[in-house]
Scaffold this motif. Structure first.
Motif, PDB file in Angstrom:
ATOM      1  N   PRO A  26       0.735  -1.043   0.093  1.00  0.00           N
ATOM      2  CA  PRO A  26       0.109   0.009  -0.123  1.00  0.00           C
ATOM      3  C   PRO A  26       0.922   1.349  -0.030  1.00  0.00           C
ATOM      4  N   PRO A  27       0.482   2.332  -0.571  1.00  0.00           N
ATOM      5  CA  PRO A  27       1.250   3.398  -0.910  1.00  0.00           C
ATOM      6  C   PRO A  27       1.168   3.980   0.697  1.00  0.00           C
ATOM      7  N   ARG A  28       1.985   5.223   0.926  1.00  0.00           N
ATOM      8  CA  ARG A  28       1.987   5.759   2.238  1.00  0.00           C
ATOM      9  C   ARG A  28       1.389   7.347   2.107  1.00  0.00           C
ATOM     10  N   CYS A  29       0.682   7.483   3.346  1.00  0.00           N
ATOM     11  CA  CYS A  29       0.117   8.682   3.405  1.00  0.00           C
ATOM     12  C   CYS A  29       1.181  10.144   3.448  1.00  0.00           C
ATOM     13  N   ALA A  30       0.749  11.074   2.869  1.00  0.00           N
ATOM     14  CA  ALA A  30       1.731  12.258   2.630  1.00  0.00           C
ATOM     15  C   ALA A  30       1.845  13.110   3.735  1.00  0.00           C
ATOM     16  N   ASP A  31       0.943  12.931   4.944  1.00  0.00           N
ATOM     17  CA  ASP A  31       0.857  13.747   6.037  1.00  0.00           C
ATOM     18  C   ASP A  31       1.399  13.070   7.041  1.00  0.00           C
ATOM     19  N   CYS A  32       1.175  11.609   7.413  1.00  0.00           N
ATOM     20  CA  CYS A  32       1.642  11.061   8.602  1.00  0.00           C
ATOM     21  C   CYS A  32       2.346   9.859   8.253  1.00  0.00           C
ATOM     22  N   GLY A  33       2.665   9.460   7.028  1.00  0.00           N
ATOM     23  CA  GLY A  33       3.324   8.048   6.692  1.00  0.00           C
ATOM     24  C   GLY A  33       2.721   6.773   6.856  1.00  0.00           C
ATOM     25  N   GLY A  34       1.246   7.167   7.405  1.00  0.00           N
ATOM     26  CA  GLY A  34       0.639   5.695   7.615  1.00  0.00           C
ATOM     27  C   GLY A  34       0.309   5.237   6.175  1.00  0.00           C
ATOM     28  N   MET A  35      -0.272   3.781   6.389  1.00  0.00           N
ATOM     29  CA  MET A  35      -0.599   3.087   5.085  1.00  0.00           C
ATOM     30  C   MET A  35      -1.897   3.338   4.713  1.00  0.00           C
ATOM     31  N   ILE A  36      -2.115   3.585   3.142  1.00  0.00           N
ATOM     32  CA  ILE A  36      -3.246   3.720   2.775  1.00  0.00           C
ATOM     33  C   ILE A  36      -4.133   2.492   2.682  1.00  0.00           C
ATOM     34  N   ARG A  37      -5.422   2.539   2.957  1.00  0.00           N
ATOM     35  CA  ARG A  37      -6.324   1.473   3.034  1.00  0.00           C
ATOM     36  C   ARG A  37      -7.490   1.620   2.167  1.00  0.00           C
ATOM     37  N   PRO A  38      -8.012   0.787   1.729  1.00  0.00           N
ATOM     38  CA  PRO A  38      -9.450   0.978   1.061  1.00  0.00           C
ATOM     39  C   PRO A  38     -10.453   1.691   1.731  1.00  0.00           C
ATOM     40  N   GLY A  39     -11.124   2.476   1.004  1.00  0.00           N
ATOM     41  CA  GLY A  39     -12.206   3.213   1.617  1.00  0.00           C
ATOM     42  C   GLY A  39     -13.547   2.452   1.933  1.00  0.00           C
ATOM     43  N   VAL A  40     -13.351   1.114   2.391  1.00  0.00           N
ATOM     44  CA  VAL A  40     -14.573   0.565   2.517  1.00  0.00           C
ATOM     45  C   VAL A  40     -14.953  -0.064   4.078  1.00  0.00           C
ATOM     46  N   VAL A  41     -15.909  -0.705   4.220  1.00  0.00           N
ATOM     47  CA  VAL A  41     -16.288  -0.986   5.642  1.00  0.00           C
ATOM     48  C   VAL A  41     -15.973  -2.406   5.901  1.00  0.00           C
ATOM     49  N   TRP A  42     -14.843  -2.925   6.674  1.00  0.00           N
ATOM     50  CA  TRP A  42     -14.757  -4.034   7.022  1.00  0.00           C
ATOM     51  C   TRP A  42     -15.513  -4.608   8.174  1.00  0.00           C
ATOM     52  N   PHE A  43     -15.475  -5.667   8.281  1.00  0.00           N
ATOM     53  CA  PHE A  43     -16.143  -6.582   9.530  1.00  0.00           C
ATOM     54  C   PHE A  43     -15.647  -6.004  10.792  1.00  0.00           C
ATOM     55  N   GLY A  44     -16.748  -5.782  11.729  1.00  0.00           N
ATOM     56  CA  GLY A  44     -16.102  -5.259  13.034  1.00  0.00           C
ATOM     57  C   GLY A  44     -16.083  -3.761  12.901  1.00  0.00           C
ATOM     58  N   GLU A  45     -15.937  -3.091  11.731  1.00  0.00           N
ATOM     59  CA  GLU A  45     -16.050  -1.604  11.622  1.00  0.00           C
ATOM     60  C   GLU A  45     -17.323  -0.982  11.733  1.00  0.00           C
ATOM     61  N   SER A  46     -17.598   0.285  12.479  1.00  0.00           N
ATOM     62  CA  SER A  46     -18.617   0.859  12.219  1.00  0.00           C
ATOM     63  C   SER A  46     -19.127   1.247  10.856  1.00  0.00           C
ATOM     64  N   LEU A  47     -20.457   1.277  10.619  1.00  0.00           N
ATOM     65  CA  LEU A  47     -21.103   2.199   9.155  1.00  0.00           C
ATOM     66  C   LEU A  47     -20.717   3.486   9.288  1.00  0.00           C
ATOM     67  N   PRO A  48     -20.429   4.107   8.290  1.00  0.00           N
ATOM     68  CA  PRO A  48     -20.405   5.602   8.236  1.00  0.00           C
ATOM     69  C   PRO A  48     -21.658   6.178   8.868  1.00  0.00           C
ATOM     70  N   PRO A  49     -21.738   6.930   9.867  1.00  0.00           N
ATOM     71  CA  PRO A  49     -22.759   7.306  10.713  1.00  0.00           C
ATOM     72  C   PRO A  49     -23.877   8.036   9.765  1.00  0.00           C
ATOM     73  N   ARG A  50     -23.385   9.104   8.819  1.00  0.00           N
ATOM     74  CA  ARG A  50     -24.327   9.928   8.221  1.00  0.00           C
ATOM     75  C   ARG A  50     -24.965   8.886   7.297  1.00  0.00           C
ATOM     76  N   GLU A  51     -24.286   8.147   6.372  1.00  0.00           N
ATOM     77  CA  GLU A  51     -24.889   7.098   5.435  1.00  0.00           C
ATOM     78  C   GLU A  51     -25.960   6.193   6.324  1.00  0.00           C
ATOM     79  N   TRP A  52     -25.536   5.723   7.328  1.00  0.00           N
ATOM     80  CA  TRP A  52     -26.304   4.744   8.229  1.00  0.00           C
ATOM     81  C   TRP A  52     -27.574   5.171   8.515  1.00  0.00           C
ATOM     82  N   ALA A  53     -27.577   6.536   9.241  1.00  0.00           N
ATOM     83  CA  ALA A  53     -28.560   7.195   9.562  1.00  0.00           C
ATOM     84  C   ALA A  53     -29.590   7.712   8.538  1.00  0.00           C
ATOM     85  N   ALA A  54     -29.198   8.000   7.350  1.00  0.00           N
ATOM     86  CA  ALA A  54     -29.947   8.226   6.216  1.00  0.00           C
ATOM     87  C   ALA A  54     -30.659   7.019   5.471  1.00  0.00           C
ATOM     88  N   ALA A  55     -29.831   5.899   5.897  1.00  0.00           N
ATOM     89  CA  ALA A  55     -30.396   4.559   5.257  1.00  0.00           C
ATOM     90  C   ALA A  55     -31.705   4.272   6.142  1.00  0.00           C
TER      91      ALA A  55
END
Ligand code: BJW
Ligand code: ZN
Length: 251
Positions: free
Chosen positions: A151-180
């Protein structure tokens, strides 16, 4: 031949003030994007999902997970919306209010013309930093087959870039979930397309809508996970059933 639909269903569709459409991987299957759980062609045939779709898996083997998602991102870019996506987009001109909620991380609803699509499991096209969440974008060519890729590295903090998806055990994006959730409570008809209804909390949305008085319509060639609920179960492929259904309801 145009399939016959129950007259009551066509009347409820025409009368609906607010239609919610909830889609899963089956909605994109006819575009050439494999579903998750199909035993023969599913995305997880070669891998155990718990090896790939968790933050823990990414931390343990970032190259395996990032490579798999980059392969899928290219696949999505090469695919086009199918007649099912087109039919869903057409609904927005036919009913007073239509809310499209998708579990899919592709952008095929948007490319078909649906507006304000709610992505409850994120988007494969929106990677971000694993540590600081800063967005990241790339036009780099990616491998043709799933391959290990650092994975590429973040230009700000050097952290690993991850896919912008929701994995098991992660919360759903709150605004989208509330709208759904809000759409499920307020719609008068819910069209559930191409999902196995195995993954929560998205799988609760049809039940929530039905408990709030909505008519339930499922489009799936197989049994979805909605047994026990009252509704119209249309057994067939989304790309065939949805255009025929809309043509029958709004001739
Ligand atoms: C066609 C077709 C054609 C084919 N036309 N149809 C309550 C009970 C039990 C467990 C839980 C619970 N609540 C939460 C959990 C845990 C977990 C969960 O649900 N586990 C279950 C497996 C039991 N959920 C979570 O962890 C969620 N987060 C959460 O709850 O946060 C709170 C929390 C925080 C901290 C700790 C604990 C909880 C997050 C879930 C994230 C799901 N992510 C994935 C991966 C996204 C990234 C990626 O793309 O890789 O999302 S998993 C995968 O499954 C993906 C999909 O969106 C999702 C749903 O799959 P879908 O779309 O239904 O696809 P398939 O393949 O299963 O089905 C395809 C269907 O299409 C089939 O029915 C075919 O027949 C049909 N079909 N061709 C129409 N042509
Ligand atoms: Zn960062």
């Amino acid at each position: 031949m145009t399939p016959a639909f129950p007259r009551d269903l066509l009347e409820r569709l025409r009368a609906a003030r607010h239609i919610m459409v909830l889609t899963g991987a089956g909605a994109s299957a006819e575009s050439g994007i494999p579903t998750f759980r199909d035993a023969l062609t599913g995305l997880w045939k070669r891998f155990d999902p718990t090896q790939l779709a968790t933050a823990k898996a990414f931390e343990a083997d970032p190259e395996l997970v990032w490579g798999w998602y980059e392969w899928r991102r290219t696949l999505v870019a090469r695919c086009a919306p199918n007649p099912g996506h087109d039919a869903i987009a057409r609904l927005q001109g036919l009913a007073p209010q239509v809310t499209v909620v998708t579990q899919n991380v592709d952008d095929l609803h948007e490319r078909a013309g649906s507006a304000a699509v709610i992505h409850v499991h994120g988007s494969i096209g929106a990677p971000r930093c694993f540590d600081c969440a800063r967005g990241w974008s790339s036009r780099d060519p990616v491998p043709a087959d799933p391959a290990r890729l650092a994975p590429p590295r973040c230009a700000d903090c050097g952290g690993m870039i991850r896919p912008g998806v929701v994995w098991f055990g992660e919360s759903l994006p709150p605004r989208e979930w509330a709208a759904a959730e809000s759409a499920a409570r307020s719609c008068d008809l819910i069209l559930v397309v191409g999902t196995s209804s195995l993954v929560y909390p998205a799988a609760d949305l049809p039940r929530l809508a039905a408990a709030s008085g909505a008519v339930l319509v499922e489009v799936n060639p197989d049994l979805g996970g909605l047994d026990g609920l009252d509704g119209h179960f249309l057994r067939g492929a989304a790309g065939e059933v949805l255009p025929a259904l809309i043509a029958a309801a709004w001739p």
